[in-house]
Write an enzyme that holds these catalytic residues in place. Structure first.
Site, PDB file in Angstrom:
ATOM      1  N   HIS A   1       3.216 -11.045 -10.184  1.00  0.00           N
ATOM      2  CA  HIS A   1       3.912 -10.352  -9.102  1.00  0.00           C
ATOM      3  C   HIS A   1       4.714 -11.327  -8.246  1.00  0.00           C
ATOM      4  O   HIS A   1       5.777 -10.977  -7.736  1.00  0.00           O
ATOM      5  CB  HIS A   1       2.912  -9.580  -8.227  1.00  0.00           C
ATOM      6  CG  HIS A   1       2.589  -8.218  -8.763  1.00  0.00           C
ATOM      7  ND1 HIS A   1       1.740  -8.024  -9.814  1.00  0.00           N
ATOM      8  CD2 HIS A   1       3.023  -6.987  -8.390  1.00  0.00           C
ATOM      9  CE1 HIS A   1       1.647  -6.732 -10.070  1.00  0.00           C
ATOM     10  NE2 HIS A   1       2.419  -6.074  -9.220  1.00  0.00           N
TER      11      HIS A   1
ATOM     12  N   LYS B   1       0.551  19.975  -6.128  1.00  0.00           N
ATOM     13  CA  LYS B   1       0.952  18.834  -5.304  1.00  0.00           C
ATOM     14  C   LYS B   1      -0.129  18.405  -4.305  1.00  0.00           C
ATOM     15  O   LYS B   1       0.171  17.930  -3.213  1.00  0.00           O
ATOM     16  CB  LYS B   1       2.260  19.149  -4.570  1.00  0.00           C
ATOM     17  CG  LYS B   1       3.395  19.479  -5.526  1.00  0.00           C
ATOM     18  CD  LYS B   1       4.644  19.949  -4.825  1.00  0.00           C
ATOM     19  CE  LYS B   1       5.704  20.339  -5.855  1.00  0.00           C
ATOM     20  NZ  LYS B   1       6.912  20.898  -5.240  1.00  0.00           N
TER      21      LYS B   1
ATOM     22  N   GLU C   1       9.711  -1.257  -8.290  1.00  0.00           N
ATOM     23  CA  GLU C   1       8.579  -2.185  -8.265  1.00  0.00           C
ATOM     24  C   GLU C   1       8.714  -3.196  -9.396  1.00  0.00           C
ATOM     25  O   GLU C   1       8.721  -2.831 -10.585  1.00  0.00           O
ATOM     26  CB  GLU C   1       7.249  -1.438  -8.409  1.00  0.00           C
ATOM     27  CG  GLU C   1       6.050  -2.380  -8.416  1.00  0.00           C
ATOM     28  CD  GLU C   1       4.734  -1.677  -8.663  1.00  0.00           C
ATOM     29  OE1 GLU C   1       3.706  -2.379  -8.810  1.00  0.00           O
ATOM     30  OE2 GLU C   1       4.727  -0.437  -8.709  1.00  0.00           O
TER      31      GLU C   1
END
Length: 558
Positions: free
Chosen positions: A545, A371, A239
């Site tokens: 971004h 989890k 990312e």
């Protein structure tokens, strides 16, 4: 050459080793045969008896079997030596190989023994665990031989999962499996790298049936000044902006004097579910487990699983006649799931004596909870519970973060607190804690799936010092990390742990490496929260971004 070498079909044909009938095995023995055999027989059974006595005493005293004294080490060495002697048909072959000079020994070897020697050498050097001598193939196989194996896998005659044990070469097994997969599916794996990875390192611990590896770039954020020490934080991510944003947060923290952290709890959990015939009977076990008078006895049973496992607490919940028992224990520098599970199994077996009507449904009943987002982890904690804070100076907020304190405090209240409450968030009272947690977890060999509960975080912001400066904190109740075991042993991940100074287990203070890693995770989250919230408050989110998270490449032509 074919006539001079022997093939192996179902077994190993014994070679004609001796050319000279005058040479006898007993000629190599410095002592008479009967006396040598008597000595080794006596040694073998004596040390076996001694070791059994020592181990029984250790079991009674709850002493780990792997902790040995000097006398026990000598006994083990003697046991191995005498065992090898007896295994070699009273030691003739073994003693002879030691006493006959190397040159003369090679001289009496027949050329037909070449295959046998290659097999023995390969079995010792095989990287893929125990190798079956009756199935091993020559490491210098031709493409034609590889092709036969590939066809066998495609046709289903050779199981794909068995290639490592049959070939004795993990890298070659991955290549053959990869080609078989491409032929079976008709899909190309051209973009998935195969070379440049240590496939031996993952065998039996990290990944089964590999066909390659995925490349994830690792960036460095920092230095993160935390508790008076600077850390360069490795982050594996795809990312854009994430590392740059976290790095900006680290810069703001550094310029303001650093952050501080406090570890509140350290305990991994496992919660089995058991069932009784009645709810009353389930309640009896609940009262027994939660009675403080019984805790010491239960701790002794639980702690036998490991010298690092220390039972901390037991909490129970009832649903009808079903009882959920949540064990919490310290686990040293390991993340500790296997360690806790073994301790829980010890207690379950122990309880079976007094509660024979107990039906164990599962070693995990999701009251752990692993989890999955769960309120029990948010409230009680799991793994490491950490709070990290910093005071960011007014000039740093303006110059580095490009915003102001009042805007940050208001945004945090309306976004991270109120907005998350409206959304019904569970542990998600933050901007993007999971981003940083996942990136560090992948880089350092943690279980990425445990990002779910490890990212539980509440971010708080408050104006201090007459409203000039910003107090920011992150509270993370269930950071689940370890510095030994699992993916932490792989080369790349081990290097990242080494960069942080937390590689392996701490010998001076067991558990300190994993605790330090947990505080670094929290400190990096603090930096990430600070920077992202500032970008949103300043209206920079979309612009940054668009600059860092978009590619100019035409992917349709790749």
């Amino acid at each position: 050459m074919e006539s001079r070498r022997r093939t192996i079909k179902g077994g190993i044909q014994q070679p004609q080793v001796l050319r000279n009938d005058a040479a006898k095995a007993t000629d190599a023995l410095p002592l008479p045969m009967y006396l040598t055999n008597t000595v080794f027989f006596a040694l073998f059974f004596s040390v076996v008896y001694y070791l059994l006595l020592r181990w029984r005493e250790k079991i009674r005293n709850s002493t780990p079997l792997h902790v040995v004294t000097l006398s026990e080490i000598l006994a083990i060495v003697t046991f191995v030596a005498s065992f090898i002697y007896l295994l070699g048909f009273f030691g003739i072959g073994f003693v002879q190989s030691l006493l006959i000079p190397r040159a003369s020994h090679d001289d009496i070897l027949d050329e037909d023994d070449f295959d046998l020697r290659v097999l023995k050498e390969d079995s010792r050097a095989a990287p893929c665990g125990v190798v079956d001598h009756f199935k091993i193939t020559d490491p210098q196989l031709s493409p034609a031989e590889d092709e036969e194996i590939i066809k066998s896998v495609v046709e289903g005659k050779t199981p794909s999962y068995s290639l490592e044990s049959k070939l004795g070469d993990c890298r070659r097994a991955a290549a053959i499996r990869r080609e078989a997969l491409q032929r079976t599916t008709g899909k190309s794996l051209a973009g998935l790298p195969l070379e440049g990875f240590d496939y031996d390192a993952i065998l039996g611990q990290c990944c089964e049936m590999p066909v390659g590896y995925v490349q994830i770039p690792v960036g460095i954020a920092g230095p993160l000044l935390l508790d008076g020490r600077e850390h360069s934080v490795p982050m594996a991510t795809t990312e854009g902006c994430l590392v740059a944003s976290t790095n900006r947060g680290c810069k703001a923290i550094l310029a303001s004097g650093g952050a501080t952290s406090v570890l509140l709890r350290d305990g991994m959990t496992r919660a089995p579910v058991v069932r009784f015939g009645t709810a009353k009977r389930a309640a009896e076990l609940k009262f027994f487990l939660e009675d403080s008078h019984n805790f010491e006895a239960l701790s002794l049973v639980f702690n036998r699983s490991s010298r690092f496992a220390k039972l901390q607490s037991i909490k129970c919940a009832i649903a009808g006649k079903n009882l959920y028992i949540r064990f919490s224990c310290s686990t040293g520098d390991a993340m500790g799931m296997n360690m806790v599970s073994k301790g829980v199994q010890n207690v379950i077996d122990f309880l079976g004596n007094d509660f024979p009507d107990m039906d164990v449904i599962g070693i995990s009943g999701n009251y752990c909870s692993d989890k999955k987002p769960a309120a029990v982890n948010w409230i009680e904690g799991r793994g490491k519970s950490v709070v990290c804070e910093a005071i960011i100076k007014e000039e740093v907020v303006k110059k580095v973060l490009k915003t102001d304190v009042a805007s940050l405090v208001e945004l945090n209240m309306l976004k991270n607190l109120t907005g998350s409450a409206i959304a019904g968030a569970l542990g998600g009272f933050n901007a993007h804690a999971s981003n940083i947690v996942s990136a560090i977890y992948i880089a350092t060999g943690q279980d990425p799936a445990q990002n779910i509960e490890s990212s539980h975080c509440i971010t708080m912001m408050e104006a201090v010092n007459d409203g000039r400066d910003l107090h920011i904190s992150v509270t993370m109740p269930s950071i689940e990390v370890g510095t030994v075991g699992g993916g932490t042993q792989l080369g790349s991940q081990s290097a990242c742990l080494n960069l942080l100074g937390v590689k392996g287990a701490s010998k001076e203070a067991p558990g300190s490496n994993s605790r330090l890693l947990a505080t670094i995770v929290a400190g990096a989250v603090l930096a990430g929260e600070l920077s992202l919230m500032s970008a949103i408050a300043a209206g920079q989110l979309v612009k940054s971004h668009m600059k860092y998270n978009r590619s100019s490449k035409d992917v349709s032509k790749m």
